[in-house]
Design a protein around this motif. Structure first.
Motif, PDB file in Angstrom:
ATOM      1  N   SER A 105      27.468   6.730  60.391  1.00  0.00           N
ATOM      2  CA  SER A 105      28.682   7.429  59.948  1.00  0.00           C
ATOM      3  C   SER A 105      28.737   7.506  58.432  1.00  0.00           C
ATOM      4  N   ALA A 106      28.455   6.383  57.784  1.00  0.00           N
ATOM      5  CA  ALA A 106      28.467   6.367  56.320  1.00  0.00           C
ATOM      6  C   ALA A 106      27.386   7.294  55.753  1.00  0.00           C
ATOM      7  N   MET A 107      26.204   7.246  56.349  1.00  0.00           N
ATOM      8  CA  MET A 107      25.117   8.122  55.884  1.00  0.00           C
ATOM      9  C   MET A 107      25.492   9.589  56.054  1.00  0.00           C
ATOM     10  N   MET A 108      26.098   9.940  57.185  1.00  0.00           N
ATOM     11  CA  MET A 108      26.497  11.319  57.437  1.00  0.00           C
ATOM     12  C   MET A 108      27.554  11.765  56.431  1.00  0.00           C
ATOM     13  N   PHE A 109      28.528  10.915  56.177  1.00  0.00           N
ATOM     14  CA  PHE A 109      29.582  11.243  55.227  1.00  0.00           C
ATOM     15  C   PHE A 109      28.995  11.483  53.832  1.00  0.00           C
ATOM     16  N   PHE A 145      37.245  21.694  58.519  1.00  0.00           N
ATOM     17  CA  PHE A 145      37.896  20.386  58.441  1.00  0.00           C
ATOM     18  C   PHE A 145      38.328  19.797  59.794  1.00  0.00           C
ATOM     19  N   PRO A 146      38.961  20.572  60.691  1.00  0.00           N
ATOM     20  CA  PRO A 146      39.388  19.958  61.959  1.00  0.00           C
ATOM     21  C   PRO A 146      38.236  19.366  62.775  1.00  0.00           C
ATOM     22  N   ARG A 147      37.100  20.032  62.784  1.00  0.00           N
ATOM     23  CA  ARG A 147      35.958  19.492  63.540  1.00  0.00           C
ATOM     24  C   ARG A 147      35.342  18.294  62.836  1.00  0.00           C
ATOM     25  N   LEU A 148      35.425  18.259  61.518  1.00  0.00           N
ATOM     26  CA  LEU A 148      34.953  17.067  60.800  1.00  0.00           C
ATOM     27  C   LEU A 148      35.831  15.866  61.125  1.00  0.00           C
ATOM     28  N   VAL A 149      37.134  16.097  61.166  1.00  0.00           N
ATOM     29  CA  VAL A 149      38.060  15.019  61.525  1.00  0.00           C
ATOM     30  C   VAL A 149      37.768  14.539  62.948  1.00  0.00           C
ATOM     31  N   THR A 150      37.535  15.475  63.846  1.00  0.00           N
ATOM     32  CA  THR A 150      37.208  15.117  65.228  1.00  0.00           C
ATOM     33  C   THR A 150      35.917  14.312  65.289  1.00  0.00           C
ATOM     34  N   LEU A 151      34.922  14.711  64.519  1.00  0.00           N
ATOM     35  CA  LEU A 151      33.640  13.996  64.492  1.00  0.00           C
ATOM     36  C   LEU A 151      33.831  12.552  64.038  1.00  0.00           C
ATOM     37  N   ASP A 198      37.040  18.968  70.654  1.00  0.00           N
ATOM     38  CA  ASP A 198      35.996  19.537  69.810  1.00  0.00           C
ATOM     39  C   ASP A 198      35.462  20.845  70.396  1.00  0.00           C
ATOM     40  N   MET A 199      35.310  20.881  71.709  1.00  0.00           N
ATOM     41  CA  MET A 199      34.843  22.118  72.336  1.00  0.00           C
ATOM     42  C   MET A 199      35.846  23.248  72.123  1.00  0.00           C
ATOM     43  N   GLY A 200      37.130  22.946  72.242  1.00  0.00           N
ATOM     44  CA  GLY A 200      38.160  23.953  71.989  1.00  0.00           C
ATOM     45  C   GLY A 200      38.214  24.354  70.528  1.00  0.00           C
ATOM     46  N   LEU A 201      38.108  23.364  69.639  1.00  0.00           N
ATOM     47  CA  LEU A 201      38.135  23.654  68.204  1.00  0.00           C
ATOM     48  C   LEU A 201      36.958  24.529  67.777  1.00  0.00           C
ATOM     49  N   LYS A 202      35.823  24.331  68.412  1.00  0.00           N
ATOM     50  CA  LYS A 202      34.649  25.135  68.058  1.00  0.00           C
ATOM     51  C   LYS A 202      34.914  26.610  68.344  1.00  0.00           C
ATOM     52  N   ILE A 203      35.524  26.900  69.476  1.00  0.00           N
ATOM     53  CA  ILE A 203      35.830  28.293  69.822  1.00  0.00           C
ATOM     54  C   ILE A 203      36.852  28.870  68.836  1.00  0.00           C
TER      55      ILE A 203
END
Length: 167
Positions: A19-23, A63-69, A107-112
């Motif tokens: 998580s830290a590496m990804m951020f 941003f919303p999908r990043l928060v979800t991730l 996340d699936m809904g946010l992607k659409i």
């Protein structure tokens, strides 16, 4: 049981480190290279390279999908923490697992929604905008497997409770 607890502790640390590496990778790519590699839309990248498009709008779309991730990573490490102390069937472990499932659905809904919003924004700068809804059947099958695991865990917990009553 001790081996599972030890493995869970290891994976909790792996999730935290990843998580830290990804951020920091996302931050580095944005600050140093002026790129954003989280998006999967070609429309997004066309807009990113267009000088007329507002990048703050593009980042707001992501941003919303990043928060979800990152919320999902939080609940995953929390689940591993419960496993690490031997709480495999407890209410808190189940709560973490259910959060992971709901975050997957969200996340699936946010992607659409994100793809649709990006297409609408893309139309403002380009004559041709081709909108595609990508339904990933791998995600759907993963979601179905997660729901099956929840059902099996609940059934195992009920059987364990019946066995304790019998003894």
């Amino acid at each position: 049981m001790q081996k599972l607890m030890k493995i869970s502790g290891f994976f909790k640390r792996v999730v935290l480190i990843a998580s830290a590496m990804m951020f920091f990778f996302l931050l580095y790519e944005y600050v140093v290279n002026d790129e954003f590699h989280r998006a999967s839309s070609t429309l997004f990248y066309e807009l990113w390279l267009n000088d007329s498009a507002d990048r703050s709008v593009l980042l707001a779309l992501q941003f919303p999908r990043l928060v979800t991730l990152f919320t999902g990573l939080y609940w995953l490490q929390r689940l591993m923490g419960h496993f690490q102390i031997g709480e495999f069937f407890g209410d808190e472990a189940m709560r973490c697992y259910l959060w992971l499932i709901w975050l997957k659905v969200i996340d699936m809904g946010l992607k659409i929604v994100q793809e649709l919003a990006t297409a609408f924004y893309h139309e403002q700068f380009f004559e041709l905008t081709r909108f595609e809804v990508d339904i990933d059947f791998n995600n759907l099958s993963t979601l179905m497997m997660m729901l099956l695991i929840v059902y099996l865990l609940k059934a195992a917990r009920e059987i364990e409770a019946e066995n304790k009553e019998f003894i």
